[in-house]
Design an enzyme around this catalytic site. Structure first.
Site, PDB file in Angstrom:
ATOM      1  N   CYS A 122       0.810  -1.221   0.000  1.00 20.82           N
ATOM      2  CA  CYS A 122       0.000   0.000   0.000  1.00 20.82           C
ATOM      3  C   CYS A 122       0.846   1.275   0.000  1.00 20.82           C
ATOM      4  O   CYS A 122       0.371   2.326  -0.418  1.00 20.82           O
ATOM      5  CB  CYS A 122      -0.935   0.019   1.201  1.00 20.82           C
ATOM      6  SG  CYS A 122      -2.178  -1.283   1.174  1.00 20.82           S
TER       7      CYS A 122
ATOM      8  N   CYS B  41       0.163   1.969   6.665  1.00 23.21           N
ATOM      9  CA  CYS B  41       0.522   0.566   6.819  1.00 23.21           C
ATOM     10  C   CYS B  41       0.683  -0.070   5.448  1.00 23.21           C
ATOM     11  O   CYS B  41       0.114   0.385   4.454  1.00 23.21           O
ATOM     12  CB  CYS B  41      -0.518  -0.182   7.639  1.00 23.21           C
ATOM     13  SG  CYS B  41      -2.126  -0.341   6.831  1.00 23.21           S
TER      14      CYS B  41
ATOM     15  N   HIS C 161      -8.986   3.984  -1.726  1.00 20.30           N
ATOM     16  CA  HIS C 161      -7.607   3.529  -1.554  1.00 20.30           C
ATOM     17  C   HIS C 161      -7.153   2.751  -2.792  1.00 20.30           C
ATOM     18  O   HIS C 161      -7.158   1.523  -2.790  1.00 20.30           O
ATOM     19  CB  HIS C 161      -7.518   2.663  -0.292  1.00 20.30           C
ATOM     20  CG  HIS C 161      -6.167   2.126   0.028  1.00 20.30           C
ATOM     21  ND1 HIS C 161      -4.996   2.677  -0.456  1.00 20.30           N
ATOM     22  CD2 HIS C 161      -5.803   1.064   0.811  1.00 20.30           C
ATOM     23  CE1 HIS C 161      -3.966   1.978   0.010  1.00 20.30           C
ATOM     24  NE2 HIS C 161      -4.434   1.002   0.758  1.00 20.30           N
TER      25      HIS C 161
END
Length: 395
Positions: free
Chosen positions: A91, A380, A350
């Protein structure tokens, strides 16, 4: 010895589309190409001056395979003499791209670089790069993790219980994320972050419509409507009873890009200097509890920099799930006003490989709108990692 400063010249993002939504008709490399073109246009930069283009992408398979960053640069009609590469720190891929670009500038290897990212979770579904053979998690990996392999939903539930974050707390946070994101649109502030994107049909033809705001923002939500949602772990709700589609980040499509330059070079070329990279770290934590690393990353950065949470005028922590307030320690100590002040991924979305630069684009525009000096970003990353970055706005 000359001290080189890595500065942000310009940065832009697309509106974030919902999975199978308004941006589904875009090939991901073409969406990044569109973003790169707009970035170059906005800055007035001669693209021949770019030393490298570093792009984040997580699901590097299919339409996102074979170095999607290079494919996007070529698709944009930009100079093929400029090299490009794609990185995967899950990510945080495009946040890592920013680090690599800034570090290259600071070391003297680059004068100008572009950090960017793209992800179409519509066209390259999450997990589609894990097919084949035994998959990415080998027997030795599993042995090192005591045979445990948990979904993010399970991990979010474990951490929520560990830090005593209730379902009600998660849902309240989600509502506030949507409220802030909607307010950012309604005030017009979001327009400094993004460039509208033409909507394409299933055949890739433009429809004449534009996506001008983040598609996932929901208005008029209530605690009752969120409370009625079932577990996101639909195959076994007992694994994550409090984690729902309403209080987790949305699967999305989008791209973002940023020009990073040596300050002296930017000033010589008459390019804008909007912010300076001041501190960068990366940290690892438990590979099973993959969402926990923003905590050690934040602590590591604060220890190395001598800064405190109170020094930051704005803080962006990717809202994979609600429990991130504990990981950063920011919502409690810095207060909620400075924490994701324009809403977060629960509302905005996201798009994995693009989120790092998207967050920094939002952070910088918030600092400029409020006159804030320092901004902090962390998120994260799969495998139990996190990047952390501090920028200083240039007035």
């Amino acid at each position: 010895m000359e001290i080189r400063e890595a500065v942000i010249v310009n940065t832009v993002r697309t509106p974030i589309g919902k999975r199978k939504g308004a941006l589904a008709g875009w090939h991901p490399s073409d969406l990044l190409a569109f973003t790169l073109e707009r970035l170059i246009e906005r800055s007035g930069l001669d693209p021949e001056r770019v030393d490298d283009v570093i792009g984040g992408c997580v699901t590097q398979v299919g339409e996102q395979g074979c170095n999607v960053t290079r494919n996007a640069w070529v698709a944009a009609g930009l100079p093929q003499s400029v090299p490009c590469t794609s990185v995967d720190r899950q990510c945080g891929s495009s946040q890592q791209a920013m680090h690599f670009a800034a570090q290259g500038v600071m070391s003297g290897c680059y004068d100008i670089a572009i950090a960017c990212g793209t992800e179409s979770m519509t066209r390259a579904p999450m997990g589609s790069n894990a097919a084949g053979g035994l998959g990415p998690f080998s027997p030795d990996f599993m042995a090192a993790c005591d045979g445990q392999l948990k979904t993010q939903f399970e991990v979010a539930q474990i951490l929520a219980e560990r830090f005593k974050i209730s379902r009600e707390d998660m849902d309240e946070f989600a509502l506030e994320s949507h409220r802030r994101a909607a307010a950012n649109v309604d005030s017009g502030a979001v327009q400094t972050e993004l460039v509208p994107v033409p909507i394409k049909d299933e055949e890739g033809r433009e429809t004449g419509q534009l996506l001008e705001a983040d598609e996932g923002i929901r208005r008029g939500g209530t605690m009752e409507s969120l409370g009625a949602l079932g577990s996101a772990a639909s195959w076994d709700p007992t694994l994550a009873p409090d984690i729902t589609a309403g209080n987790a980040s949305q699967m999305s499509d989008g791209s973002a890009a940023m020009i990073i330059a040596d300050r002296a070079t930017a000033e010589k070329l008459g390019l804008p200097v909007r912010a300076v990279f001041r501190h960068m770290v990366v940290a690892g934590d438990d590979a099973v509890l993959v969402l926990s690393a923003p905590n050690p990353a934040t602590r590591k950065l604060l220890a190395r920099s001598g800064m405190t949470i109170e020094d930051f005028a704005a803080i962006e922590c990717n809202e994979a799930f609600r429990r991130h307030r504990v990981d950063v320690g920011a919502r409690v100590r810095a207060g909620p006003v400075r924490y994701n002040p324009r809403g977060g991924a629960i509302a905005i979305g996201h798009p994995l490989g693009a989120s790092g630069v998207r967050l920094m684009t939002t952070l910088l525009n918030q600092l400029e709108a409020t006159g804030g000096r320092y901004g902090f970003q962390t998120m994260c990353e799969g495998g139990g990692m996190a990047n952390a970055t501090v920028i200083e706005r240039v007035s």
